[in-house]
Design an enzyme around this catalytic site. Structure first.
Site, PDB file in Angstrom:
ATOM      1  N   ARG A  32       0.838  -1.205   0.000  1.00 26.33           N
ATOM      2  CA  ARG A  32       0.000   0.000   0.000  1.00 26.33           C
ATOM      3  C   ARG A  32       0.868   1.250   0.000  1.00 26.33           C
ATOM      4  O   ARG A  32       1.930   1.285   0.627  1.00 26.33           O
ATOM      5  CB  ARG A  32      -0.884  -0.045   1.255  1.00 26.33           C
ATOM      6  CG  ARG A  32      -1.793   1.136   1.415  1.00 26.33           C
ATOM      7  CD  ARG A  32      -2.973   0.808   2.295  1.00 26.33           C
ATOM      8  NE  ARG A  32      -2.638   0.764   3.716  1.00 26.33           N
ATOM      9  CZ  ARG A  32      -3.560   0.553   4.667  1.00 26.33           C
ATOM     10  NH1 ARG A  32      -4.815   0.353   4.342  1.00 26.33           N
ATOM     11  NH2 ARG A  32      -3.204   0.523   5.924  1.00 26.33           N
ATOM     12  N   ASP A  58      -9.328   5.278  13.854  1.00 30.53           N
ATOM     13  CA  ASP A  58      -8.049   4.756  13.352  1.00 30.53           C
ATOM     14  C   ASP A  58      -8.081   4.598  11.832  1.00 30.53           C
ATOM     15  O   ASP A  58      -7.061   4.315  11.224  1.00 30.53           O
ATOM     16  CB  ASP A  58      -7.706   3.427  14.014  1.00 30.53           C
ATOM     17  CG  ASP A  58      -8.844   2.429  13.925  1.00 30.53           C
ATOM     18  OD1 ASP A  58      -9.922   2.726  14.470  1.00 30.53           O
ATOM     19  OD2 ASP A  58      -8.671   1.373  13.302  1.00 30.53           O
TER      20      ASP A  58
HETATM   21  P1  AMP Z   1      -9.119  -2.656  10.488  1.00 30.99           P
HETATM   22  O1  AMP Z   1     -10.504  -3.097  10.855  1.00 30.99           O
HETATM   23  O2  AMP Z   1      -8.571  -3.354   9.276  1.00 30.99           O
HETATM   24  O3  AMP Z   1      -8.994  -1.185  10.390  1.00 30.99           O
HETATM   25  O4  AMP Z   1      -8.177  -3.133  11.672  1.00 30.99           O
HETATM   26  C1  AMP Z   1      -8.357  -2.742  12.992  1.00 30.99           C
HETATM   27  C2  AMP Z   1      -7.191  -3.219  13.817  1.00 30.99           C
HETATM   28  O5  AMP Z   1      -7.115  -4.637  13.830  1.00 30.99           O
HETATM   29  C3  AMP Z   1      -5.823  -2.737  13.317  1.00 30.99           C
HETATM   30  O6  AMP Z   1      -5.048  -2.471  14.444  1.00 30.99           O
HETATM   31  C4  AMP Z   1      -5.322  -3.915  12.549  1.00 30.99           C
HETATM   32  O7  AMP Z   1      -3.910  -3.935  12.453  1.00 30.99           O
HETATM   33  C5  AMP Z   1      -5.841  -5.090  13.373  1.00 30.99           C
HETATM   34  N1  AMP Z   1      -5.999  -6.306  12.578  1.00 30.99           N
HETATM   35  C6  AMP Z   1      -6.892  -6.542  11.594  1.00 30.99           C
HETATM   36  N2  AMP Z   1      -6.738  -7.768  11.098  1.00 30.99           N
HETATM   37  C7  AMP Z   1      -5.737  -8.363  11.782  1.00 30.99           C
HETATM   38  C8  AMP Z   1      -5.104  -9.647  11.749  1.00 30.99           C
HETATM   39  N3  AMP Z   1      -5.467 -10.600  10.887  1.00 30.99           N
HETATM   40  N4  AMP Z   1      -4.101  -9.870  12.618  1.00 30.99           N
HETATM   41  C9  AMP Z   1      -3.704  -8.928  13.477  1.00 30.99           C
HETATM   42  N5  AMP Z   1      -4.261  -7.720  13.568  1.00 30.99           N
HETATM   43  C10 AMP Z   1      -5.257  -7.423  12.735  1.00 30.99           C
HETATM   44 MG    MG Z   2      -7.634   0.157  10.016  1.00 33.05          MG
END
Ligand code: AMP
Ligand code: MG
Length: 480
Positions: free
Chosen positions: A173, A249
């Protein structure tokens, strides 16, 4: 020897240690590059052929690059209204690429393995959701909407376990930075006053260098982000984009759209549209995106209080004054977008009514949002729905307004066709293309990707991709 032309100048890792952790990427057992975005690679000054050859090993198997940063960033955030400690749980910053024109971009791997911020997660990403981000972020770019971009997708050769076993993938990205409202929240939560100041100065220098020497750069920063987000969210509304997970975030300081998880585009106009499987209350529904922008910016304001003024009371008052301008900024940005969609520049109060009544007509008659604007751009009112009296009335006042504008028909048509995409990533086609790709057939995905690169080229036939498939209920998932 393969020369990719990396030109890293890593500054984030010079921040105090609380803001990041050094990490190493997971090594995929059979790394393979799937796509490299040539236009983007070129604009970054990277060697496309080199990336095709070596990208798999670099992005999905941790092949070392001289000068790489390899850090996971710390941040917190309000997720569906609740404050949580987060951070890059499955991402890492490879480095900050300086382009031939001197611009700085983060090159980040998403799906690169566990980090200290992974909590219970596996740090991995599956092919489907990464293809989705690749497709939609690049489609957003082509729609002239500020966004992070996608440089590459690589396969790891390993399986990722979700509801079922899936191919693992890494998305590369590109963003002007990955600093989020949540990073500022983290800074206020974890940093002492000096660290907070250093971090804020860093973000300002990176995104809004002109305000660095102003009287109160932290208040100016807030103002800038309020403006950027009002403009961004108005652009989402104008193309019918529903982000789906507007947690703090997932809101950048730069004003770029970030994190394409449960996002989707509205087909028939319905302001309550929500796609995310976990958003049962509709917090992030289409109609709520403007107000949620304000909610998130209020959290941003809170994170700046200590920097804005020694007196907490005064800081709050100064920030509140600026936050109160958001609604007006959002509304005027929204109506600017929407009036341009019907061929009007420099809109008046009356023109807003013209927009509102058209939208109401779409809502009442469940019209397809994108295709209605395409019909208007083409002045093609052959469908029965346009023969209704209330539409004819609308059309009459609209045409009168255009005649009075002093613009030629050609100018008006060009304005509309530059604002109304003939094609958006329709949920049904995105899902179908990704399902096929997960099964190993990338034909549809590539066809759709290609078409989405030219959303305003009315000389092309949108063909099947403009079809609206009514009875397909789309639900998208977070944390994929
Ligand atoms: P997102 O919903 O993609 O914005 O992610 C929210 C949080 O969850 C962020 O801190 C991501 O890095 C973490 N996260 C999402 N998927 C995973 C995963 N498979 N393993 C570890 N952390 C994750
Ligand atoms: Mg995120």
């Amino acid at each position: 020897m393969i020369n990719i032309n990396w030109n890293f100048d890593n500054t984030y890792e010079m921040l105090p240690e609380i803001y990041f952790t050094k990490v190493s990427p997971e090594v995929g057992s059979k790394p393979k590059i799937l796509y490299v975005n040539k236009d983007l690679a070129d604009s970054l000054g990277l060697d496309y052929e080199g990336l095709l050859e070596d990208g798999g090993k670099i992005f999905a198997a941790g092949k070392p690059i001289n000068e790489a940063s390899n850090i996971a960033m710390a941040y917190t955030g309000h997720q569906f209204g609740n404050f949580v400690m987060l951070g890059d749980g499955r991402a890492m910053l490879l480095g900050e690429q300086i382009t031939p024109s001197g611009k700085r971009f983060d090159i980040q791997l998403k799906g690169s393995g566990r980090t200290p911020y992974s909590r219970g997660g596996d740090g991995k990403a599956a092919l489907g959701p990464m293809l989705r981000e690749y497709l939609i972020s690049e489609a957003m770019f082509a729609l002239n909407i500020p966004t992070t971009r996608a440089l590459a997708i690589s396969l790891t050769g390993d399986r990722v376990i979700r509801q079922k076993s899936l191919d693992g993938a890494v998305l590369t990205r590109v963003a002007s930075s990955h600093i989020r409202v949540g990073t500022f929240q983290y800074s206020a939560y974890a940093g002492d006053n000096n660290q907070q100041r250093e971090f804020a100065n860093y973000a300002i220098k990176r995104h809004y260098p002109d305000i660095l020497n102003s009287e109160n750069p932290y208040l100016e920063l807030f103002k800038e982000v309020v403006r950027k987000q009002a403009s961004l969210i108005a652009k989402w509304q104008a193309v019918g984009f529903v982000h789906g997970v507007m947690n703090t975030d997932n809101m950048t300081i730069s004003g770029e759209t970030i994190d394409y998880g449960p996002c989707a585009f509205i087909d028939k106009y319905d302001p309550d549209t929500v796609f995310s499987s976990i958003d049962w209350q509709g917090r992030y529904a289409y109609k709520n995106q403007g107000p949620i922008g304000a909610w998130n910016l209020a959290r941003f304001a809170e994170s700046l209080i200590e920097l804005v003024d020694e007196s907490r009371e005064r800081a709050i008052s100064l920030l509140t004054q600026e936050l109160e301008k958001y609604e007006e900024l959002f509304n005027s940005a929204y109506y600017k977008e929407m009036t341009e969609k019907i061929g009007i520049e420099n809109y008046t109060e009356e023109d807003k009514k013209l927009v509102d009544s058209l939208i109401k007509f779409m809502e009442v008659n469940s019209l397809d949002y994108t295709n209605t604007f395409v019909d208007i751009s083409n002045k093609d009112f052959s469908k029965d729905i346009y023969k209704k009296d209330d539409f004819k009335l609308w059309q009459k006042s609209w045409e009168k307004r255009l005649q009075e504008s002093g613009k030629t028909e050609r100018q008006i048509e060009d304005l509309m066709k530059g604002k109304n995409p003939r094609l958006i990533p329709r949920n049904y086609w995105v899902d179908l293309a990704i399902k096929d790709a997960e099964g190993g057939d990338f034909t549809l995905f590539e066809e759709l990707f290609e078409e989405l690169q030219k959303p305003f080229d009315y000389s092309r036939e949108a063909g099947k991709f403009k079809e609206v498939l009514e009875d397909v209920k789309i639900v998208t998932y977070c944390g994929t």
